[in-house]
Design a protein around this motif. Structure first.
Motif, PDB file in Angstrom:
ATOM      1  N   LYS A 206      35.730  42.590  29.340  1.00 18.17           N
ATOM      2  CA  LYS A 206      34.292  42.359  29.179  1.00 18.17           C
ATOM      3  C   LYS A 206      33.973  40.874  29.261  1.00 18.17           C
ATOM      4  O   LYS A 206      32.997  40.469  29.899  1.00 18.17           O
ATOM      5  CB  LYS A 206      33.818  42.926  27.840  1.00 18.17           C
ATOM      6  CG  LYS A 206      33.726  44.445  27.793  1.00 18.17           C
ATOM      7  CD  LYS A 206      33.167  44.915  26.461  1.00 18.17           C
ATOM      8  CE  LYS A 206      33.019  46.428  26.433  1.00 18.17           C
ATOM      9  NZ  LYS A 206      32.475  46.918  25.138  1.00 18.17           N
ATOM     10  N   ALA A 207      34.792  40.070  28.591  1.00 16.38           N
ATOM     11  CA  ALA A 207      34.584  38.618  28.611  1.00 16.38           C
ATOM     12  C   ALA A 207      34.741  38.077  30.030  1.00 16.38           C
ATOM     13  O   ALA A 207      33.984  37.193  30.459  1.00 16.38           O
ATOM     14  CB  ALA A 207      35.579  37.942  27.671  1.00 16.38           C
ATOM     15  N   GLU A 208      35.710  38.623  30.746  1.00 22.27           N
ATOM     16  CA  GLU A 208      35.942  38.205  32.135  1.00 22.27           C
ATOM     17  C   GLU A 208      34.753  38.565  33.015  1.00 22.27           C
ATOM     18  O   GLU A 208      34.336  37.780  33.870  1.00 22.27           O
ATOM     19  CB  GLU A 208      37.213  38.890  32.659  1.00 22.27           C
ATOM     20  CG  GLU A 208      37.665  38.410  34.024  1.00 22.27           C
ATOM     21  CD  GLU A 208      38.952  39.089  34.469  1.00 22.27           C
ATOM     22  OE1 GLU A 208      39.103  39.299  35.682  1.00 22.27           O
ATOM     23  OE2 GLU A 208      39.788  39.395  33.601  1.00 22.27           O
ATOM     24  N   ALA A 209      34.200  39.769  32.784  1.00 22.56           N
ATOM     25  CA  ALA A 209      33.050  40.222  33.572  1.00 22.56           C
ATOM     26  C   ALA A 209      31.826  39.353  33.296  1.00 22.56           C
ATOM     27  O   ALA A 209      31.078  39.000  34.218  1.00 22.56           O
ATOM     28  CB  ALA A 209      32.739  41.674  33.243  1.00 22.56           C
ATOM     29  N   VAL A 210      31.641  38.988  32.023  1.00 18.65           N
ATOM     30  CA  VAL A 210      30.514  38.127  31.653  1.00 18.65           C
ATOM     31  C   VAL A 210      30.658  36.756  32.300  1.00 18.65           C
ATOM     32  O   VAL A 210      29.693  36.196  32.839  1.00 18.65           O
ATOM     33  CB  VAL A 210      30.419  37.988  30.114  1.00 18.65           C
ATOM     34  CG1 VAL A 210      29.413  36.906  29.742  1.00 18.65           C
ATOM     35  CG2 VAL A 210      30.015  39.306  29.485  1.00 18.65           C
ATOM     36  N   ALA A 211      31.869  36.207  32.257  1.00 17.75           N
ATOM     37  CA  ALA A 211      32.122  34.896  32.851  1.00 17.75           C
ATOM     38  C   ALA A 211      31.883  34.935  34.363  1.00 17.75           C
ATOM     39  O   ALA A 211      31.339  33.986  34.950  1.00 17.75           O
ATOM     40  CB  ALA A 211      33.551  34.462  32.556  1.00 17.75           C
ATOM     41  N   GLU A 212      32.282  36.046  34.985  1.00 17.70           N
ATOM     42  CA  GLU A 212      32.099  36.195  36.433  1.00 17.70           C
ATOM     43  C   GLU A 212      30.615  36.276  36.775  1.00 17.70           C
ATOM     44  O   GLU A 212      30.163  35.687  37.775  1.00 17.70           O
ATOM     45  CB  GLU A 212      32.813  37.465  36.910  1.00 17.70           C
ATOM     46  CG  GLU A 212      32.878  37.592  38.420  1.00 17.70           C
ATOM     47  CD  GLU A 212      33.726  38.775  38.857  1.00 17.70           C
ATOM     48  OE1 GLU A 212      33.497  39.257  39.985  1.00 17.70           O
ATOM     49  OE2 GLU A 212      34.599  39.202  38.086  1.00 17.70           O
ATOM     50  N   GLU A 213      29.852  36.989  35.962  1.00 16.43           N
ATOM     51  CA  GLU A 213      28.407  37.097  36.188  1.00 16.43           C
ATOM     52  C   GLU A 213      27.734  35.736  36.082  1.00 16.43           C
ATOM     53  O   GLU A 213      26.855  35.395  36.879  1.00 16.43           O
ATOM     54  CB  GLU A 213      27.791  38.069  35.176  1.00 16.43           C
ATOM     55  CG  GLU A 213      28.093  39.525  35.447  1.00 16.43           C
ATOM     56  CD  GLU A 213      27.479  40.451  34.421  1.00 16.43           C
ATOM     57  OE1 GLU A 213      26.706  39.963  33.562  1.00 16.43           O
ATOM     58  OE2 GLU A 213      27.747  41.664  34.467  1.00 16.43           O
ATOM     59  N   LYS A 214      28.145  34.964  35.071  1.00 20.31           N
ATOM     60  CA  LYS A 214      27.573  33.626  34.894  1.00 20.31           C
ATOM     61  C   LYS A 214      27.910  32.731  36.075  1.00 20.31           C
ATOM     62  O   LYS A 214      27.068  31.946  36.543  1.00 20.31           O
ATOM     63  CB  LYS A 214      28.088  33.007  33.598  1.00 20.31           C
ATOM     64  CG  LYS A 214      27.516  33.636  32.342  1.00 20.31           C
ATOM     65  CD  LYS A 214      28.038  32.928  31.103  1.00 20.31           C
ATOM     66  CE  LYS A 214      27.440  33.520  29.834  1.00 20.31           C
ATOM     67  NZ  LYS A 214      27.963  32.853  28.605  1.00 20.31           N
TER      68      LYS A 214
END
Length: 227
Positions: A206-214
């Motif tokens: 989830k953290a990786e997905a959030v970072a990728e979105e940002k």
């Protein structure tokens, strides 16, 4: 006796009544002993959790099929399995019966820390562990001790209770336990208490997905031509 003394006695009585007593070590099977030597009956676990709901983390360490088909205590904060099921068959010593081998959850300690953090607690905070019959909880407690957790209670009767040793119901879990004592439980499983909320692998994704979105959002902003 003056009113101030009566008030003081009343307060002391309330404090003692809201604090769970503990089972003496001599009453617990030696193989179920833990480095913490903190043992509770089902009723004592209920009393401790309900007297300090925001200060105590109450864990169910059974696997997901168990809580799905057998139910879970209402006061549980998180289901964090100590073992996962597998399809590998393990034969017992009698050569006739057996069970499916269980696989150790190597993320157990990290998941427990995530559960503590979600309640604003730390590794010094009190934790209660409950399993099916009380045999899995000490293994989980020992693992937490090695990982630096400071105050871990084991509920020695489990959710389903202990097997009867004699009589027509011999071998059935009808001795003590959360269900037997009539304590609150349900088949309805709250999403917020499920393992995926505390699983380090899931949280990392989830953290990786959030970072990728940002990162993508920044790239999109950078690609917009200025006037």
């Amino acid at each position: 006796m003056n009113s101030k003394l009566l008030l003081s006695l009343a307060i002391l009585a309330l404090l003692f009544s809201s604090t769970a007593s503990a089972i003496d070590k001599s009453q617990v099977k030696e193989k179920w002993h833990t480095p913490f030597d903190l043992y509770l009956s089902a009723q004592e676990a209920y009393d401790l959790k309900t007297s300090k709901p925001d200060e105590v983390l109450f864990l169910d360490v059974r696997n997901r099929p168990e809580i799905h088909y057998i139910g879970m205590a209402d006061q549980i904060d998180a289901n964090i399995p100590f073992y996962f099921d597998s399809t590998e068959w393990k034969l017992k010593k009698d050569g006739v019966h057996g069970s499916f081998r269980k696989i150790r959850n190597t993320d157990f300690e990290a998941a427990v820390e995530n559960a503590l953090r979600s309640k604003g607690l730390t590794k010094e905070s009190p934790i209660i562990i409950m399993c099916t019959s009380g045999s899995r909880a000490p293994r989980a407690a020992r693992a937490l001790h090695e990982a630096g957790f400071k105050q871990v209670y084991t509920q020695v009767e489990g959710f389903e209770g202990i097997k009867a040793k004699e009589g027509e119901h011999k071998g059935k879990r009808l001795v003590a336990g959360w269900k037997f004592e009539g304590l609150p439980w349900s088949y309805d499983l709250p999403a917020a208490k499920m393992y995926f909320n505390f699983d380090p692998k899931v949280l990392a994704k989830k953290a990786e997905a959030v970072a990728e979105e940002k990162s993508e959002a920044k790239q999109d902003q950078a690609s917009v031509p200025s006037d």
